[in-house]
Design an enzyme around this catalytic site. Structure first.
Site, short mmCIF file in Angstrom:
data_model
loop_
_atom_site.label_atom_id
_atom_site.label_comp_id
_atom_site.label_asym_id
_atom_site.label_seq_id
_atom_site.Cartn_x
_atom_site.Cartn_y
_atom_site.Cartn_z
N THR A 179 -36.49 65.48 156.99
CA THR A 179 -37.89 65.71 157.36
C THR A 179 -38.15 67.17 157.74
OG1 THR A 179 -37.39 65.10 159.63
CG2 THR A 179 -38.31 63.36 158.21
N LYS A 180 -37.12 67.94 157.94
CA LYS A 180 -37.30 69.33 158.39
C LYS A 180 -37.76 70.20 157.22
CE LYS A 180 -36.16 68.09 162.50
NZ LYS A 180 -34.90 68.18 163.22
N ASN A 181 -37.95 71.49 157.47
CA ASN A 181 -38.59 72.35 156.47
C ASN A 181 -37.70 72.68 155.29
OD1 ASN A 181 -40.33 72.24 158.60
ND2 ASN A 181 -40.82 74.40 158.62
#
Ligand code: PLP
Length: 377
Positions: A179-181
């Site tokens: 879910t992170k960038n």
């Protein structure tokens, strides 16, 4: 259910991973070194140590800072619990200092007031992707003989006063959870401009093993000999995942740009809804927006959360104050400790935000929020 966050995997990503699977090195090989070099180019040109998660990065960074029993770590409660628990696990006492009410980031005044003679690390968090107030935090940490750690799990690729995340603190930690960038499935990294901190991080990542013949305590043992001078663990990121990271990095700017576009679209769509507050951005900040933290001002955060979930919108809440977790409550941390962070938590709901989110989806989510508060279409 429309998720609140989601990875973007391209054909090139798949090819990069597949190529490593057919190579000689699944781990401890050249793809790791390459990923560390690639990441360094995006984070100030400093030393990078790739590890198996953002949590591992925090554990490694605190260990490199020499954190142990008798030391204090001052940090923000408005974060994923790992920022605090990794320090606690090393035996440190965690002191929570309150956040600024606009960004939700560690407030320099509160951090300063929380310093003790035993403070060894001040750990800020780039909440939602907005960089910390680096200059005053670095100054107050250094004046106290402590290091500044920046938990940048949300903000890889972000900038503050023109300087990239990775160039702002003594130790910066990153997470590459899906879910992170930017993702490596599971993964993380420690970035530091200090050679000794980077060396400490490398050592802790790999059992504390020493191989350099000049550094061995028992060099005559034999050519096979390696020895442990300080305890460490195995937090090595495999080449398979590092290759995914390098491939993802080629799209980091595009990811950040799309995230900023979506952020702005929500801002515009919700600007006239009096019951909510859209995220703040400080002058000089170029956030790598990881979250869209909407704040509900009329006490109906939970009702809005349930309304959106019932309609297939996978909203989240980031975060319950870290010291509300029973593990900290059992240690004597009491509710009310950081009122600004607690108020932020009570108001916050994270709307879906990821590069592949379509404008139509952003508009649909915005329309539902407007509908909930009685603003017509
Ligand atoms: C995700 C996250 C972590 C932990 O990263 P993992 O890769 O999930 O272990 C730490 N701190 C913050 C602020 C995070 O959002």
């Amino acid at each position: 259910m429309l998720p609140y966050g989601r990875q973007s995997i391209s054909d090139d990503d798949v090819e990069a991973v597949t190529a490593v699977l057919g190579s000689d090195w699944l781990t401890t090989g050249p793809a790791v070194t390459r990923f560390e070099d690639d990441l360094s180019a995006h984070s100030g040109g400093h030393g990078v140590v790739a590890v198996t998660s953002g949590t591992a990065a925090l554990h490694v960074a605190y260990a490199a800072a020499g954190i142990g029993p008798g030391d204090d770590v001052v940090t923000s409660p408005l974060t994923f619990v790992a920022t605090a628990s990794a320090a606690a696990l090393l035996g440190a006492r965690v002191i929570f200092a309150d956040v600024s009410e606009d960004t939700g980031n560690l407030d320099p005044g509160a951090a300063k007031a929380a310093l003790t003679p035993a403070t060894k690390v001040v750990a800020g968090v780039d909440y939602a992707g907005h960089p910390i107030d680096a200059e005053p935090l670095r100054a107050l940490a250094h004046d106290a003989g402590a290091l500044l750690l920046e938990d940048a799990a949300h903000s890889v690729g972000g900038r503050w006063q023109g300087r990239p995340v990775g160039d702002l603190a003594d130790l910066t930690t990153l997470s590459f959870f899906p879910t992170k960038n930017l993702t490596t499935a599971e993964g993380g990294a420690v970035v530091s401009p200090s050679e000794s901190l980077t060396a400490g991080a490398r050592s802790f990542r790999n059992h504390g093993l020493v191989r350099d013949p000049g550094a061995l305590r028992f060099p005559d043992e034999g050519p096979w000999h390696q020895e442990v001078h300080a305890f460490g663990l195995n937090y090595r990121l495999p080449d398979v995942l590092a290759a995914l990271g390098s491939s993802q990095l080629t799209r980091l700017e595009a990811f950040s740009a799309r995230r900023a576009e979506i952020h702005a679209r929500y801002d515009t769509a919700l600007a006239d809804v009096a019951e909510v507050r859209t995220p703040s951005r400080r002058e000089g900040a170029e956030p790598a927006w990881h979250l869209y933290p909407l704040r509900v001002l009329d006490g109906r955060r939970r009702a809005l959360f349930e309304f959106l979930r019932e309609r297939g919108i996978g909203v989240q809440v980031n975060y319950v104050p870290a010291y509300w977790h029973p593990v900290f409550a059992d240690l004597g941390y009491r509710r009310g400790l950081c009122p600004v962070a607690e108020e932020y938590y009570r108001q916050e709901v994270s709307l879906p935000l990821f590069p592949a989110l379509a404008d139509d989806d952003v508009d649909r989510v915005s329309a539902l929020v407007r509908e909930f508060f009685g603003y017509g279409g």
